[in-house]
Motif scaffolding. Sequence first.
Motif, PDB file in Angstrom:
ATOM      1  N   LEU A  46       0.862  -1.186   0.000  1.00 33.49           N
ATOM      2  CA  LEU A  46       0.000   0.000   0.000  1.00 33.49           C
ATOM      3  C   LEU A  46       0.898   1.235   0.000  1.00 33.49           C
ATOM      4  O   LEU A  46       1.619   1.495   0.965  1.00 33.49           O
ATOM      5  CB  LEU A  46      -0.910   0.005   1.226  1.00 33.49           C
ATOM      6  CG  LEU A  46      -1.998   1.090   1.211  1.00 33.49           C
ATOM      7  CD1 LEU A  46      -3.017   0.812   0.109  1.00 33.49           C
ATOM      8  CD2 LEU A  46      -2.686   1.182   2.574  1.00 33.49           C
ATOM      9  N   VAL A  94      -4.494   6.619  -1.049  1.00 30.27           N
ATOM     10  CA  VAL A  94      -3.508   5.540  -0.998  1.00 30.27           C
ATOM     11  C   VAL A  94      -3.767   4.608  -2.165  1.00 30.27           C
ATOM     12  O   VAL A  94      -4.834   4.643  -2.786  1.00 30.27           O
ATOM     13  CB  VAL A  94      -3.585   4.777   0.338  1.00 30.27           C
ATOM     14  CG1 VAL A  94      -3.254   5.697   1.506  1.00 30.27           C
ATOM     15  CG2 VAL A  94      -4.972   4.150   0.526  1.00 30.27           C
ATOM     16  N   MET A 134       1.665   5.053   0.317  1.00 33.89           N
ATOM     17  CA  MET A 134       1.078   6.194   1.013  1.00 33.89           C
ATOM     18  C   MET A 134       2.181   7.190   1.345  1.00 33.89           C
ATOM     19  O   MET A 134       3.368   6.882   1.272  1.00 33.89           O
ATOM     20  CB  MET A 134       0.383   5.740   2.308  1.00 33.89           C
ATOM     21  CG  MET A 134       1.318   5.084   3.311  1.00 33.89           C
ATOM     22  SD  MET A 134       0.479   4.575   4.829  1.00 33.89           S
ATOM     23  CE  MET A 134      -0.665   3.370   4.214  1.00 33.89           C
ATOM     24  N   ARG A 135       1.768   8.381   1.697  1.00 36.98           N
ATOM     25  CA  ARG A 135       2.734   9.379   2.130  1.00 36.98           C
ATOM     26  C   ARG A 135       3.311   8.984   3.499  1.00 36.98           C
ATOM     27  O   ARG A 135       2.664   8.318   4.303  1.00 36.98           O
ATOM     28  CB  ARG A 135       2.073  10.752   2.219  1.00 36.98           C
ATOM     29  CG  ARG A 135       1.759  11.392   0.873  1.00 36.98           C
ATOM     30  CD  ARG A 135       1.046  12.726   1.075  1.00 36.98           C
ATOM     31  NE  ARG A 135       1.837  13.622   1.913  1.00 36.98           N
ATOM     32  CZ  ARG A 135       2.741  14.515   1.457  1.00 36.98           C
ATOM     33  NH1 ARG A 135       2.939  14.611   0.154  1.00 36.98           N
ATOM     34  NH2 ARG A 135       3.402  15.288   2.288  1.00 36.98           N
ATOM     35  N   HIS A 195       1.270   9.824   6.570  1.00 37.78           N
ATOM     36  CA  HIS A 195      -0.032   9.196   6.742  1.00 37.78           C
ATOM     37  C   HIS A 195      -0.079   8.507   8.113  1.00 37.78           C
ATOM     38  O   HIS A 195       0.930   7.937   8.563  1.00 37.78           O
ATOM     39  CB  HIS A 195      -0.267   8.173   5.631  1.00 37.78           C
ATOM     40  CG  HIS A 195      -1.666   7.651   5.560  1.00 37.78           C
ATOM     41  ND1 HIS A 195      -2.159   6.710   6.442  1.00 37.78           N
ATOM     42  CD2 HIS A 195      -2.697   7.942   4.706  1.00 37.78           C
ATOM     43  CE1 HIS A 195      -3.411   6.442   6.144  1.00 37.78           C
ATOM     44  NE2 HIS A 195      -3.767   7.162   5.082  1.00 37.78           N
ATOM     45  N   LEU A 252       7.217   8.897  -0.197  1.00 43.19           N
ATOM     46  CA  LEU A 252       6.320   7.754  -0.149  1.00 43.19           C
ATOM     47  C   LEU A 252       6.912   6.577   0.621  1.00 43.19           C
ATOM     48  O   LEU A 252       8.133   6.439   0.749  1.00 43.19           O
ATOM     49  CB  LEU A 252       5.979   7.300  -1.570  1.00 43.19           C
ATOM     50  CG  LEU A 252       5.334   8.335  -2.490  1.00 43.19           C
ATOM     51  CD1 LEU A 252       5.085   7.720  -3.857  1.00 43.19           C
ATOM     52  CD2 LEU A 252       4.037   8.857  -1.886  1.00 43.19           C
ATOM     53  N   VAL A 260      -0.807   9.709  -5.156  1.00 44.21           N
ATOM     54  CA  VAL A 260      -0.523   9.395  -3.756  1.00 44.21           C
ATOM     55  C   VAL A 260       0.402  10.446  -3.156  1.00 44.21           C
ATOM     56  O   VAL A 260       0.181  10.933  -2.038  1.00 44.21           O
ATOM     57  CB  VAL A 260       0.105   7.990  -3.634  1.00 44.21           C
ATOM     58  CG1 VAL A 260       0.514   7.717  -2.186  1.00 44.21           C
ATOM     59  CG2 VAL A 260      -0.861   6.917  -4.119  1.00 44.21           C
ATOM     60  N   ALA A 316       1.430   4.993   8.228  1.00 41.62           N
ATOM     61  CA  ALA A 316       2.744   4.807   7.614  1.00 41.62           C
ATOM     62  C   ALA A 316       3.728   4.065   8.512  1.00 41.62           C
ATOM     63  O   ALA A 316       4.740   3.543   8.037  1.00 41.62           O
ATOM     64  CB  ALA A 316       3.332   6.157   7.207  1.00 41.62           C
ATOM     65  N   GLU A 352     -10.292   4.537   4.007  1.00 45.04           N
ATOM     66  CA  GLU A 352      -9.275   5.230   3.223  1.00 45.04           C
ATOM     67  C   GLU A 352      -9.781   5.563   1.820  1.00 45.04           C
ATOM     68  O   GLU A 352     -10.653   4.885   1.272  1.00 45.04           O
ATOM     69  CB  GLU A 352      -8.016   4.360   3.107  1.00 45.04           C
ATOM     70  CG  GLU A 352      -7.339   4.055   4.428  1.00 45.04           C
ATOM     71  CD  GLU A 352      -6.792   5.302   5.096  1.00 45.04           C
ATOM     72  OE1 GLU A 352      -6.367   6.230   4.381  1.00 45.04           O
ATOM     73  OE2 GLU A 352      -6.803   5.356   6.331  1.00 45.04           O
TER      74      GLU A 352
END
Length: 302
Positions: free
Chosen positions: A172, A242, A174-175, A178, A258, A236, A181, A194
């Motif tokens: 997955l 996401v 994502m930043r 997040h 990321l 993203v 994360a 999400e």
Amino acid sequence: MARINFDLQELQAFVAVAERSSFRAAAEDLHLSQPALSRRIEKLETILGARLLDRTTRHVALTNVGRVFLERSRAALDELEGAMLGVSDLAAQLSGLVTVACVPSVAYYFLPSVLREFTAKHPRIRVRVIDEGANTALNAITSGRADFGVNFIGTQENEVDFKPIFKENFVLAMRKDHPLAHRKSITWDELSGERLMTVDKGSGNRLLIEAALAKSGRRSQNAIEVSHILTLLGMVEAGLGVAAVPQLALPLTSHATLVGIPLAQPRVSRTLGLITKHGRALAPAANVLYGMLREAGRAARQ
């Protein structure tokens, strides 16, 4: 011709025993068991129709035939080694064009590192990359537009040979800022709140994800659809949501923005392979790059 119908390994086994005067020492040098080494010598003697070694429980000695054959074997192995070195020297002078059909998620991070080494060693070879979807990349092989490809489909095609090099899981993306994360893994059920983004239904990656979810009785609810993985990662990175992407779609090292968190329950994976048209031999330049990608795939598995 039957009298010389033996393998190079059998010749090397004989030379090793003759030089070490010991089956035990030769077996250690060749990383073989002593029975396996003995079988190679026996097979060679049977093919030649002559005894090469006299054996006792404590001693190994060359017969008269064995001494003559040892000299000729050493000369043959030296000549073969020289020929191989000559081919290596010739490879450095290769020129021409190599066309590779590669799915975009592999072309962005995995392929460039190999091409950097390849072009440094073979500056006279030009490389063209067809970075398209899985089906387009496969068609490029079957139509002859590409020398070979890197793809995750083709195992069921009679027209192509598929050599697996790397199995990767979906993660997955994502930043890094997040809330999830920091997680070591995330289940699909935890994504209900999400904003999930995906590639469109024409993508092979989308089909893999939906097939895996269907087996577990789940369906994905997607907020945004795009055509390409790189566009998806841009979305993203912009903080729009996401996305489930192949592991190699993200850098092998840390990304500035990321992060990819392993997905579970179900785990989705795909097997990447090198694909060639069945029955078609690769040109020397293409074969060199093919070998380098194969080795890079093996290294990625470790």
